[in-house]
Design an enzyme around this catalytic site. Structure first.
Site, PDB file in Angstrom:
ATOM      1  N   HIS A   1      27.367  79.150  39.087  1.00 20.98           N
ATOM      2  CA  HIS A   1      27.462  77.775  39.568  1.00 20.98           C
ATOM      3  C   HIS A   1      26.128  77.059  39.417  1.00 20.98           C
ATOM      4  CE1 HIS A   1      28.035  74.841  43.126  1.00 20.98           C
ATOM      5  NE2 HIS A   1      28.815  74.425  42.150  1.00 20.98           N
TER       6      HIS A   1
ATOM      7  N   HIS B   1      23.536  66.794  40.040  1.00 27.68           N
ATOM      8  CA  HIS B   1      24.774  66.806  40.810  1.00 27.68           C
ATOM      9  C   HIS B   1      24.934  65.576  41.690  1.00 27.68           C
ATOM     10  CE1 HIS B   1      27.317  67.734  44.321  1.00 27.68           C
ATOM     11  NE2 HIS B   1      28.058  68.391  43.443  1.00 27.68           N
TER      12      HIS B   1
ATOM     13  N   GLU C   1      30.877  69.899  33.778  1.00 21.70           N
ATOM     14  CA  GLU C   1      31.520  68.963  34.696  1.00 21.70           C
ATOM     15  C   GLU C   1      30.970  67.558  34.478  1.00 21.70           C
ATOM     16  OE1 GLU C   1      32.215  67.731  39.349  1.00 21.70           O
ATOM     17  OE2 GLU C   1      31.506  69.771  38.925  1.00 21.70           O
TER      18      GLU C   1
END
Length: 244
Positions: free
Chosen positions: A11, A53, A113
């Site tokens: 991750h 992020h 992502e």
């Protein structure tokens, strides 16, 4: 097209051991035995895809304010490592292009992502799609493009159709199956907290692979794998023997 998923995906690199979304994190993930990493892509003020992020700077660097308010030169001036540990001081926010190059060199497969800031969903997805087409035409079996934003997946479907897509969902609300199928998704990426054995079966019966996030408890990971989850996204380094 199909690809070989590993049971565990690092991750944001290996977020328990290195600053997230950094090249050093990818290198340490590879050293720990991961063959897949997940990371987040958003845009700078001057439309350069970078790895970050949060919409706001500050948690993972020494900046402040929106990411989209800073040009690449401003983002590159930030320290993205010292917050985690002084041994990582001087780590920089990488560009998407640098991340691709690093993962290619390390032979890491990528879960990319698309993490757009509000109002920049279309542009982010367009630029990510363009870069995948330009830089990764030989890696279509090693990349999944995922997003919580259906419009981003729709653009990826249109602009980069050779790359597999993953449907991210925090709660798998009603209508997920129709939406994921309409977007031509290969996989569904649910929050592990919403999963049970019946839902795992339902997702597989609908024709999707399952990558679930973010699981740092070994017992929970074992339960999920026992239910048939294809891949577990985790912050933690894992015994190399279970990374196949």
């Amino acid at each position: 097209m199909s690809l070989r998923l590993s049971r565990f995906v690092g991750h944001r690199g290996i977020a328990a051991e290195a600053p997230e979304n950094t090249l050093t994190g990818f290198r340490l993930a590879a050293e720990a035995g991961f063959s897949w990493v997940e990371f987040d892509v958003m845009l700078s003020a001057d439309d350069v895809p970078v790895l970050h992020h949060d919409e706001e700077l500050g948690r993972t660097n020494d900046g402040a304010g929106p990411v989209t308010a800073q040009p690449l030169t401003g983002l590159r001036a930030l320290d993205a490592g010292a917050w985690f540990d002084l041994g990582f001081a001087g780590e920089r926010i990488p560009t998407f292009e640098e991340a691709i190059s690093c993962c290619r060199a390390l032979e890491l497969s990528m879960n990319v992502e698309i993490k757009p800031t509000k109002g920049r969903e279309v542009r982010t997805a367009e630029l990510v799609s363009e870069m995948l087409n330009d830089l990764c035409p030989d890696l279509t079996d090693r990349i999944i493009v995922s997003s919580f934003v259906p419009d981003c997946l729709r653009i990826a479907q249109e602009k980069a159709p050779d790359f597999l897509r993953g449907y991210l969902s925090d709660n798998m609300a009603k209508g997920w199956q129709e939406e994921a199928k309409g977007l031509g998704c290969y996989s569904v990426h649910p929050n592990h907290a919403c999963l049970d054995a019946a839902l795992v079966t339902a997702i597989h019966d609908a024709g999707f692979r399952i990558l679930t996030y973010t699981v740092n408890d070994p017992e929970r990971a074992a339960t999920l794998i026992g239910w048939g989850v294809d891949a577990v996204i985790t912050d933690e380094p894992l015994d190399a023997a279970v990374l196949a």
